[in-house]
Structure formats: C-alpha cells, structure tokens
Write a protein that holds these residues in place. Sequence first.
Motif, PDB file in Angstrom:
ATOM      1  N   VAL A 157       0.839  -1.206   0.000  1.00  0.00           N
ATOM      2  CA  VAL A 157       0.000   0.000   0.000  1.00  0.00           C
ATOM      3  C   VAL A 157       0.870   1.250   0.000  1.00  0.00           C
ATOM      4  CG1 VAL A 157      -1.979  -1.058   1.137  1.00  0.00           C
ATOM      5  CG2 VAL A 157      -0.191  -0.046   2.520  1.00  0.00           C
ATOM      6  N   SER A 158       0.299   2.295  -0.566  1.00  0.00           N
ATOM      7  CA  SER A 158       0.985   3.592  -0.567  1.00  0.00           C
ATOM      8  C   SER A 158      -0.072   4.694  -0.571  1.00  0.00           C
ATOM      9  CB  SER A 158       1.910   3.715  -1.780  1.00  0.00           C
ATOM     10  OG  SER A 158       1.174   3.480  -2.962  1.00  0.00           O
ATOM     11  N   GLY A 159      -0.636   4.941   0.607  1.00  0.00           N
ATOM     12  CA  GLY A 159      -1.627   6.005   0.740  1.00  0.00           C
ATOM     13  C   GLY A 159      -3.026   5.619   0.316  1.00  0.00           C
ATOM     14  N   ASN A 160      -3.269   4.369  -0.028  1.00  0.00           N
ATOM     15  CA  ASN A 160      -4.598   3.959  -0.485  1.00  0.00           C
ATOM     16  C   ASN A 160      -5.202   2.904   0.449  1.00  0.00           C
ATOM     17  OD1 ASN A 160      -2.798   1.958  -1.087  1.00  0.00           O
ATOM     18  ND2 ASN A 160      -3.466   1.647  -3.200  1.00  0.00           N
ATOM     19  N   GLU A 161      -4.857   2.994   1.734  1.00  0.00           N
ATOM     20  CA  GLU A 161      -5.266   1.964   2.678  1.00  0.00           C
ATOM     21  C   GLU A 161      -6.785   1.837   2.802  1.00  0.00           C
ATOM     22  OE1 GLU A 161      -3.096   4.396   3.533  1.00  0.00           O
ATOM     23  OE2 GLU A 161      -1.215   3.403   4.022  1.00  0.00           O
ATOM     24  N   LYS A 162      -7.488   2.961   2.899  1.00  0.00           N
ATOM     25  CA  LYS A 162      -8.932   2.945   3.124  1.00  0.00           C
ATOM     26  C   LYS A 162      -9.679   2.297   1.950  1.00  0.00           C
ATOM     27  CE  LYS A 162     -12.829   4.155   5.118  1.00  0.00           C
ATOM     28  NZ  LYS A 162     -13.583   2.953   5.381  1.00  0.00           N
ATOM     29  N   GLU A 163      -9.351   2.726   0.720  1.00  0.00           N
ATOM     30  CA  GLU A 163     -10.040   2.167  -0.452  1.00  0.00           C
ATOM     31  C   GLU A 163      -9.751   0.668  -0.595  1.00  0.00           C
ATOM     32  OE1 GLU A 163      -7.507   4.656  -1.197  1.00  0.00           O
ATOM     33  OE2 GLU A 163      -8.908   6.256  -0.659  1.00  0.00           O
ATOM     34  N   LEU A 164      -8.478   0.309  -0.378  1.00  0.00           N
ATOM     35  CA  LEU A 164      -8.087  -1.089  -0.496  1.00  0.00           C
ATOM     36  C   LEU A 164      -8.744  -1.934   0.595  1.00  0.00           C
ATOM     37  CD1 LEU A 164      -6.461  -3.184  -1.979  1.00  0.00           C
ATOM     38  CD2 LEU A 164      -4.448  -2.497  -0.682  1.00  0.00           C
ATOM     39  N   HIS A 165      -8.792  -1.410   1.818  1.00  0.00           N
ATOM     40  CA  HIS A 165      -9.450  -2.115   2.931  1.00  0.00           C
ATOM     41  C   HIS A 165     -10.909  -2.377   2.596  1.00  0.00           C
ATOM     42  CE1 HIS A 165     -11.580  -2.519   6.769  1.00  0.00           C
ATOM     43  NE2 HIS A 165     -10.442  -3.063   7.233  1.00  0.00           N
ATOM     44  N   ASP A 166     -11.606  -1.354   2.107  1.00  0.00           N
ATOM     45  CA  ASP A 166     -13.021  -1.508   1.762  1.00  0.00           C
ATOM     46  C   ASP A 166     -13.217  -2.525   0.634  1.00  0.00           C
ATOM     47  OD1 ASP A 166     -13.546   0.366   3.698  1.00  0.00           O
ATOM     48  OD2 ASP A 166     -13.809   2.035   2.281  1.00  0.00           O
ATOM     49  N   LEU A 167     -12.332  -2.497  -0.361  1.00  0.00           N
ATOM     50  CA  LEU A 167     -12.421  -3.453  -1.464  1.00  0.00           C
ATOM     51  C   LEU A 167     -12.220  -4.879  -0.978  1.00  0.00           C
ATOM     52  CD1 LEU A 167     -12.508  -4.110  -4.549  1.00  0.00           C
ATOM     53  CD2 LEU A 167     -10.020  -3.822  -4.532  1.00  0.00           C
ATOM     54  N   LEU A 168     -11.242  -5.087  -0.106  1.00  0.00           N
ATOM     55  CA  LEU A 168     -10.955  -6.435   0.383  1.00  0.00           C
ATOM     56  C   LEU A 168     -12.082  -6.974   1.256  1.00  0.00           C
ATOM     57  CD1 LEU A 168      -7.164  -5.963   1.109  1.00  0.00           C
ATOM     58  CD2 LEU A 168      -8.193  -7.327  -0.720  1.00  0.00           C
ATOM     59  N   VAL A 169     -12.669  -6.117   2.075  1.00  0.00           N
ATOM     60  CA  VAL A 169     -13.820  -6.550   2.887  1.00  0.00           C
ATOM     61  C   VAL A 169     -14.985  -6.908   1.964  1.00  0.00           C
ATOM     62  CG1 VAL A 169     -15.541  -5.765   4.551  1.00  0.00           C
ATOM     63  CG2 VAL A 169     -13.120  -5.290   4.945  1.00  0.00           C
ATOM     64  N   GLU A 170     -15.158  -6.126   0.913  1.00  0.00           N
ATOM     65  CA  GLU A 170     -16.226  -6.377  -0.059  1.00  0.00           C
ATOM     66  C   GLU A 170     -16.028  -7.717  -0.781  1.00  0.00           C
ATOM     67  OE1 GLU A 170     -17.325  -4.474  -4.339  1.00  0.00           O
ATOM     68  OE2 GLU A 170     -16.946  -3.050  -2.717  1.00  0.00           O
ATOM     69  N   THR A 171     -14.763  -8.120  -0.984  1.00  0.00           N
ATOM     70  CA  THR A 171     -14.490  -9.388  -1.684  1.00  0.00           C
ATOM     71  C   THR A 171     -14.642 -10.611  -0.792  1.00  0.00           C
ATOM     72  OG1 THR A 171     -12.112  -9.291  -1.212  1.00  0.00           O
ATOM     73  CG2 THR A 171     -12.872  -8.294  -3.283  1.00  0.00           C
ATOM     74  N   GLY A 172     -14.883 -10.417   0.491  1.00  0.00           N
ATOM     75  CA  GLY A 172     -15.115 -11.556   1.378  1.00  0.00           C
ATOM     76  C   GLY A 172     -13.998 -11.865   2.343  1.00  0.00           C
ATOM     77  N   ALA A 173     -13.067 -10.943   2.525  1.00  0.00           N
ATOM     78  CA  ALA A 173     -11.982 -11.169   3.484  1.00  0.00           C
ATOM     79  C   ALA A 173     -12.552 -11.183   4.896  1.00  0.00           C
ATOM     80  CB  ALA A 173     -10.923 -10.076   3.360  1.00  0.00           C
ATOM     81  N   VAL A 174     -12.166 -12.181   5.686  1.00  0.00           N
ATOM     82  CA  VAL A 174     -12.661 -12.275   7.052  1.00  0.00           C
ATOM     83  C   VAL A 174     -11.834 -11.429   8.007  1.00  0.00           C
ATOM     84  CG1 VAL A 174     -13.676 -14.557   6.750  1.00  0.00           C
ATOM     85  CG2 VAL A 174     -11.307 -14.363   7.495  1.00  0.00           C
ATOM     86  N   GLU A 175     -10.642 -11.032   7.551  1.00  0.00           N
ATOM     87  CA  GLU A 175      -9.751 -10.231   8.389  1.00  0.00           C
ATOM     88  C   GLU A 175      -8.839  -9.424   7.461  1.00  0.00           C
ATOM     89  OE1 GLU A 175      -6.153 -11.368  11.395  1.00  0.00           O
ATOM     90  OE2 GLU A 175      -7.942 -12.621  11.473  1.00  0.00           O
ATOM     91  N   VAL A 176      -8.690  -8.119   7.741  1.00  0.00           N
ATOM     92  CA  VAL A 176      -7.802  -7.260   6.947  1.00  0.00           C
ATOM     93  C   VAL A 176      -6.914  -6.500   7.924  1.00  0.00           C
ATOM     94  CG1 VAL A 176      -7.675  -5.388   5.263  1.00  0.00           C
ATOM     95  CG2 VAL A 176      -9.552  -7.025   5.134  1.00  0.00           C
ATOM     96  N   ASN A 177      -5.595  -6.682   7.795  1.00  0.00           N
ATOM     97  CA  ASN A 177      -4.643  -6.051   8.708  1.00  0.00           C
ATOM     98  C   ASN A 177      -3.603  -5.251   7.936  1.00  0.00           C
ATOM     99  OD1 ASN A 177      -5.776  -7.490  10.934  1.00  0.00           O
ATOM    100  ND2 ASN A 177      -4.636  -9.272  10.279  1.00  0.00           N
ATOM    101  N   LEU A 178      -3.280  -4.065   8.456  1.00  0.00           N
ATOM    102  CA  LEU A 178      -2.195  -3.250   7.914  1.00  0.00           C
ATOM    103  C   LEU A 178      -0.961  -3.537   8.742  1.00  0.00           C
ATOM    104  CD1 LEU A 178      -1.381  -0.997   5.920  1.00  0.00           C
ATOM    105  CD2 LEU A 178      -1.959   0.631   7.702  1.00  0.00           C
ATOM    106  N   VAL A 179       0.106  -4.018   8.096  1.00  0.00           N
ATOM    107  CA  VAL A 179       1.326  -4.398   8.822  1.00  0.00           C
ATOM    108  C   VAL A 179       2.558  -3.809   8.152  1.00  0.00           C
ATOM    109  CG1 VAL A 179       0.353  -6.555   9.699  1.00  0.00           C
ATOM    110  CG2 VAL A 179       1.592  -6.561   7.562  1.00  0.00           C
ATOM    111  N   ASN A 180       3.635  -3.709   8.909  1.00  0.00           N
ATOM    112  CA  ASN A 180       4.916  -3.290   8.354  1.00  0.00           C
ATOM    113  C   ASN A 180       5.607  -4.507   7.775  1.00  0.00           C
ATOM    114  OD1 ASN A 180       4.734  -0.564   9.011  1.00  0.00           O
ATOM    115  ND2 ASN A 180       5.513  -0.930  11.083  1.00  0.00           N
ATOM    116  N   ASN A 181       6.055  -4.386   6.537  1.00  0.00           N
ATOM    117  CA  ASN A 181       6.717  -5.475   5.855  1.00  0.00           C
ATOM    118  C   ASN A 181       8.218  -5.200   5.823  1.00  0.00           C
ATOM    119  OD1 ASN A 181       7.085  -7.771   4.355  1.00  0.00           O
ATOM    120  ND2 ASN A 181       6.555  -6.818   2.414  1.00  0.00           N
ATOM    121  N   THR A 182       9.022  -6.121   6.298  1.00  0.00           N
ATOM    122  CA  THR A 182      10.471  -5.926   6.285  1.00  0.00           C
ATOM    123  C   THR A 182      11.111  -6.968   5.364  1.00  0.00           C
ATOM    124  OG1 THR A 182      10.659  -7.333   8.227  1.00  0.00           O
ATOM    125  CG2 THR A 182      10.584  -4.968   8.601  1.00  0.00           C
ATOM    126  N   HIS A 183      11.301  -6.609   4.097  1.00  0.00           N
ATOM    127  CA  HIS A 183      11.962  -7.488   3.123  1.00  0.00           C
ATOM    128  C   HIS A 183      13.128  -6.784   2.508  1.00  0.00           C
ATOM    129  CE1 HIS A 183       9.372 -11.043   2.843  1.00  0.00           C
ATOM    130  NE2 HIS A 183       8.408 -10.222   3.182  1.00  0.00           N
TER     131      HIS A 183
END
Length: 176
Positions: free
Chosen positions: A150-176
């Motif tokens: 994500v890059s500043g689009n967390e809200k829209e993406l969260h809403d889309l994922l919930v709409e697609t049937g995700a039972v859980e949506v979490n914003l996390v820090n990725n360290t790769h």
Amino acid sequence: METSKVIHAIYTDDDVLMAAVKKVKANKYHIGEIYTPFPVHGLDKAMGLAPTRLAITAFLYGCVGLIVATVMMNYIMIEDWPQDIGGKPSFSYIENMPAFVPIMFELTVFFSAHLMVITFYLRSRMWPFKDAENPDPRTTDDHFLMEIPVSGNEKELHDLLVETGAVEVNLVNNTH
C-alpha cells in the motif's frame, strides 16, 4: 532493510480467494504474494504470473542423464572391460544397445528427478536451515492470505478487500 506497509487480507475459502484475486487485479492493485495451505488451481493465471520454465530444465536434465548413461555404458561395457556374455561378444555399442535401454531410461529419470528437486529448492530460495517467510501460521492450516503493498490507499483497499469476502484485513509493516 527496507520497511514498507502491506495489507494482509485473510480468506477462509479458496473459491472466495480466487474471486477476490480477480476483483483486486481488475481494480489495478498489485498483489505481492498469496500464501495458501495447498495449491489452488488457476491462481497463478489469475495473478498474472508468467508460466514456469521448470519443464524445460527437466527436459535438459533428462538429456544430460541420457548422455551420461550412454557414455558410461560405452566405456564400461565396450571399451574398458568387454565381456562375452551368453555368447554375445561386445564389439560395438550399437549392437548391444537394446540391452542398455533400461539403464538409459533409469538414468534419464534419475538425473531429471534429482536435479529438478535441487533446481526447485534453489529457485524458490528454500535451502536447509532457512527461516520461514510465512507471515501468518494459519496459512499452513486452513486460511489463505493475500499480501498487497500500500501507498496512501489503505482505506479504499481495505473496503475493497472486505467487499471481496476477506474475514480479516490487517495493515502491517513489511520488512523485506
């Protein structure tokens, strides 16, 4: 290490996951990775991944095995220690090739199988004592996880994922 934010969307059904992948891709989001407890047929195509070239390497490894078998049998049975077995002298490789076919087949399969395992582990970066990269242990049991940067689009993406049937949506820090 570079730190970036990703959204982890968790699904409990592979058919819901497939529909979600298609919808997320249709909305022009990049799916970083999907973790599943078992292979999901068609998931690679839905994600837009390129076809694998591992089959080409399997063929090449089989050819190497066939060449090794041919050279080995020619050297051992014809050049180094020719024997008169059952009244059939070993004057040339071609005359004795029918008896060598099982060995040629077995070494072709042996080289192809063993070198493919090594190639798969190296290509997947799965070597001994490597730490697991699985972000959620539930994906080894019965959950499916879609990881999207994500890059500043967390809200829209969260809403889309919930709409697609995700039972859980979490914003996390990725360290790769």
